[in-house]
Design an enzyme around this catalytic site. Structure first.
Site, short mmCIF file in Angstrom:
data_model
loop_
_atom_site.label_atom_id
_atom_site.label_comp_id
_atom_site.label_asym_id
_atom_site.label_seq_id
_atom_site.Cartn_x
_atom_site.Cartn_y
_atom_site.Cartn_z
N ASN A 14 5.91 8.05 -1.54
CA ASN A 14 5.18 7.72 -0.30
C ASN A 14 6.09 7.82 0.91
OD1 ASN A 14 2.22 6.80 -0.65
ND2 ASN A 14 3.27 5.89 -2.41
N ASN A 108 0.65 -2.14 3.94
CA ASN A 108 1.01 -1.88 2.55
C ASN A 108 0.06 -0.82 1.98
OD1 ASN A 108 2.20 -2.41 -0.09
ND2 ASN A 108 0.30 -3.49 -0.59
N HIS A 110 -1.69 0.26 -1.51
CA HIS A 110 -1.97 -0.26 -2.86
C HIS A 110 -2.77 0.80 -3.62
CE1 HIS A 110 -2.53 -3.15 -6.04
NE2 HIS A 110 -3.79 -2.74 -6.13
N ASP A 151 -2.36 -8.70 -1.49
CA ASP A 151 -3.39 -7.65 -1.33
C ASP A 151 -4.66 -8.19 -0.68
OD1 ASP A 151 -1.60 -5.92 -2.64
OD2 ASP A 151 -2.46 -6.38 -4.60
#
Ligand code: GAR
Length: 197
Positions: A14, A108, A110, A151
């Site tokens: 990433n 973030n 996920h 999350d």
């Protein structure tokens, strides 16, 4: 110019997607000012150095307590003076103080469609194992803001990926990365840098 600090724990694909997107103009108005890893063996650190980006390891193994590690992590990130912190496969629960100091300025990636297959214990390959075990037909990836939970923060972008009959956790992980993660993480950064998110 949006200055970003990218936090990584592993392979750093990433991170590579972000660096490539800056290089080819998919992401504009953005500079990676630093890369931080909790794992000294993370290949992501090599990728950063190859691109002449300052890269630092802050490993919990080098500190006597969790608190000292958290202080060092926070101070290292703050030292880069980033506008935005990007968790790109960073498998550390962030200290509350860091979330507070960078409120709404940490995102973030996920590897599932939140709120499915997320929260405690769902990270990396484990997410894809759980997806296959449950037998869902569609999975994907999510970019979200990091808040005090795991999350649970505001969802910014999502992209769906079809699950195939013959998928293994590894083939599914690879496809979710290629079709979703490496697209929506750069897209989110570009949009934030240009006031569109
Ligand atoms: C990525 O699949 C990312 O979504 C996941 O770790 C992998 C890191 O790969 N993150 C999580 O599971 C966070 N809960 P990379 O180091 O090659 O970018």
């Amino acid at each position: 110019m949006l200055n970003i600090c990218v936090c990584v724990s592993g392979g750093g694909t990433n991170l590579k997607a972000i660096m490539d997107s800056i290089a080819d103009g998919t992401i504009t108005n953005t500079k990676i000012v630093g890369v931080v890893s909790n794992n000294k063996n993370a290949f992501a650190l090599e990728r950063a150095k190859e691109n002449h980006i300052p890269a630092v390891c802050v490993s919990p193994k080098d500190y006597a307590s969790r608190e000292e590690f958290y202080n060092a992590l926070l101070n290292t990130v703050k030292g880069f003076q980033p506008d935005l912190v990007v968790l790109a496969g960073f498998l550390v629960n962030l200290p509350a103080q860091m979330i507070e100091e960078f409120k709404n300025r940490i995102i973030n990636i996920h590897p599932s469609l939140i709120p499915s297959f997320c929260g405690v214990g769902y990270y990396g390959l484990k997410v894809h194992e759980a997806v296959l075990e449950r037998g869902v037909k569609v999975t994907g990836a999510t970019v979200h803001v990091v808040d005090g939970g795991i999350d649970t923060g505001k969802i910014l972008l999502q992209k769906a990926v079809d699950v195939r009959e013959d998928d293994t956790p590894k083939t599914l992980q690879q496809r979710v990365m290629e079709q979703a993660e490496w697209k929506i993480l750069p897209e989110a950064i570009h949009k934030i840098a240009n006031g569109q998110l």
